[in-house]
Design a protein around this motif. Structure first.
Motif, PDB file in Angstrom:
ATOM      1  N   ALA A  42       0.830  -1.215   0.000  1.00  0.00           N
ATOM      2  CA  ALA A  42       0.000   0.000   0.000  1.00  0.00           C
ATOM      3  C   ALA A  42       0.856   1.253   0.000  1.00  0.00           C
ATOM      4  CB  ALA A  42      -0.929  -0.009   1.213  1.00  0.00           C
ATOM      5  N   GLU A  43       1.964   1.229   0.723  1.00  0.00           N
ATOM      6  CA  GLU A  43       2.769   2.463   0.805  1.00  0.00           C
ATOM      7  C   GLU A  43       3.453   2.784  -0.524  1.00  0.00           C
ATOM      8  OE1 GLU A  43       5.424   1.850   4.089  1.00  0.00           O
ATOM      9  OE2 GLU A  43       6.916   0.815   2.855  1.00  0.00           O
ATOM     10  N   LYS A  44       3.467   1.818  -1.436  1.00  0.00           N
ATOM     11  CA  LYS A  44       4.010   2.096  -2.778  1.00  0.00           C
ATOM     12  C   LYS A  44       2.938   2.699  -3.690  1.00  0.00           C
ATOM     13  CE  LYS A  44       7.856  -1.158  -3.195  1.00  0.00           C
ATOM     14  NZ  LYS A  44       8.019  -1.786  -1.895  1.00  0.00           N
ATOM     15  N   ASP A  83      10.123  -0.786  11.416  1.00  0.00           N
ATOM     16  CA  ASP A  83       9.209  -0.085  10.487  1.00  0.00           C
ATOM     17  C   ASP A  83       7.799  -0.004  11.063  1.00  0.00           C
ATOM     18  OD1 ASP A  83      11.166   0.271   8.599  1.00  0.00           O
ATOM     19  OD2 ASP A  83      10.467  -1.319   7.247  1.00  0.00           O
ATOM     20  N   PHE A  84       7.395  -1.041  11.782  1.00  0.00           N
ATOM     21  CA  PHE A  84       6.041  -1.077  12.350  1.00  0.00           C
ATOM     22  C   PHE A  84       5.981  -0.474  13.753  1.00  0.00           C
ATOM     23  CE2 PHE A  84       5.413  -4.126   8.954  1.00  0.00           C
ATOM     24  CZ  PHE A  84       4.082  -3.971   8.612  1.00  0.00           C
ATOM     25  N   LYS A 105      -0.058  -3.242  16.172  1.00  0.00           N
ATOM     26  CA  LYS A 105       0.805  -2.357  15.380  1.00  0.00           C
ATOM     27  C   LYS A 105       0.902  -2.801  13.921  1.00  0.00           C
ATOM     28  CE  LYS A 105       3.130  -0.079  19.106  1.00  0.00           C
ATOM     29  NZ  LYS A 105       4.339   0.099  19.933  1.00  0.00           N
ATOM     30  N   LEU A 106       0.900  -4.110  13.671  1.00  0.00           N
ATOM     31  CA  LEU A 106       0.896  -4.542  12.262  1.00  0.00           C
ATOM     32  C   LEU A 106      -0.353  -4.002  11.583  1.00  0.00           C
ATOM     33  CD1 LEU A 106       2.066  -8.301  12.166  1.00  0.00           C
ATOM     34  CD2 LEU A 106       3.452  -6.249  11.958  1.00  0.00           C
ATOM     35  N   ASP A 112      -2.632   2.674   8.156  1.00  0.00           N
ATOM     36  CA  ASP A 112      -2.049   4.007   7.960  1.00  0.00           C
ATOM     37  C   ASP A 112      -1.321   4.123   6.625  1.00  0.00           C
ATOM     38  OD1 ASP A 112      -3.041   4.775  10.370  1.00  0.00           O
ATOM     39  OD2 ASP A 112      -1.134   4.639  11.456  1.00  0.00           O
ATOM     40  N   SER A 113      -0.826   3.005   6.127  1.00  0.00           N
ATOM     41  CA  SER A 113      -0.132   3.044   4.830  1.00  0.00           C
ATOM     42  C   SER A 113      -1.111   3.070   3.662  1.00  0.00           C
ATOM     43  CB  SER A 113       0.784   1.819   4.692  1.00  0.00           C
ATOM     44  OG  SER A 113       1.737   1.825   5.720  1.00  0.00           O
TER      45      SER A 113
END
Ligand code: 48F
Length: 251
Positions: A42-44, A83-84, A105-106, A112-113
């Protein structure tokens, strides 16, 4: 007021479902490998949907080790945990993590991404095309309907890639292997051998056929690899690796 509650929920859910009819990537399963993959895809900038049968996140994380509320990971997974924002304590050359923190958190970072996570939905089949052979999405059903045993036709969600992150039963790959000529078997996993399992699952993570990918314990089921117990570094690294492979294939 009551009517407004109903309208607000149904209007906004329906609007989103119309959007969800087509995605770049559908990840089946919100366990450790699926949530990790979701964040990194998703962050990409890929439109990423996670479908989870249960009404909770984390798959096998929550049970810790035989309900003791801790899990472990190896040093190589440190960057992903960082990262998480997942905290850990070092003990016996392992990173020890609270199961509840890991699940929360995962999921939070995946959302959030930009990944969308929908609970209570089961993937029961895939959409395919045969010239060339490719998986093009999934058939979905409310988990409640699945559990009830009622005969209700599913609906379809199209995507450019489907990731099987369903865990020990590799449910998506298994149904595809049974119903379309993938020419593969899903032999299932082997008994416990943690080091080999952790290494080989990451190594074998990736494409099954055009449009269909395996991550996490689904890789063990597909390649007859051993199980590893409550050590999760391999799941995280597998999720990250499948994200990189999918992103490259879709770019
Ligand atoms: O089982 P699960 O945690 O899979 P994973 O990411 O991680 C495995 C570890 O938890 C652990 C282990 C290694 O440390 O041995 O078991 O490979 O999460 C899989 C998720 O997929 C959901 C299921 O409810 C769970 O939350 N799921 C399974 N089949 C379907 C599904 C389906 N057909 N449709 C939707 N969700």
């Amino acid at each position: 007021m009551e009517a407004e509650i109903t309208k607000a929920i149904i209007e906004s859910a329906s609007e989103e479902w119309v959007e969800l009819a087509e995605s770049d990537v559908i990840i089946v399963g919100a366990g450790p490998s699926g949530l990790t993959a979701a964040k990194y895809i998703a962050e990409k900038g890929f439109k990423t949907l996670v479908l989870e049968r249960r009404l909770s996140f984390g798959g096998g994380i929550g049970g810790g080790g035989m309900l003791f509320h801790k899990i472990v990971a190896e040093e190589e997974a440190k960057d992903i945990l960082d990262d998480f924002g997942v905290r850990y304590k070092e003990r016996r050359n392992l990173l020890v993590i609270d199961a509840a923190e890991m699940m929360a958190k995962l999921a939070a970072k995946a959302i959030d991404s930009g990944a969308k996570i929908i609970h209570g939905v089961s993937v029961e089949d895939v959409i395919f095309r045969d010239d060339p052979l490719a998986v093009r999405g999934v058939c979905i059903q409310w988990s409640a309907v699945e559990i009830s045993g009622l005969h209700v036709d599913p609906i379809f969600l199209r995507s450019r890639a489907v990731v099987d992150a369903t865990g020990h039963d590799a449910e998506v790959i298994s149904v595809a292997a049974r119903k379309i000529p993938l020419d593969i078997a899903v032999p299932g996993e082997r008994s416990a051998y943690s080091e080999v399992a952790e290494r080989e699952i990451v190594k074998n993570t990736g494409k099954v056929v055009k449009g269909l990918y395996a991550a996490g314990m689904a890789v063990a089921a597909l390649h007859n690899l051993p199980r590893m117990g409550p050590i999760f570094g391999g799941m995280l690294m597998s999720g990250k690796k499948v994200a990189e492979i999918v992103a490259e294939d879709l770019s």
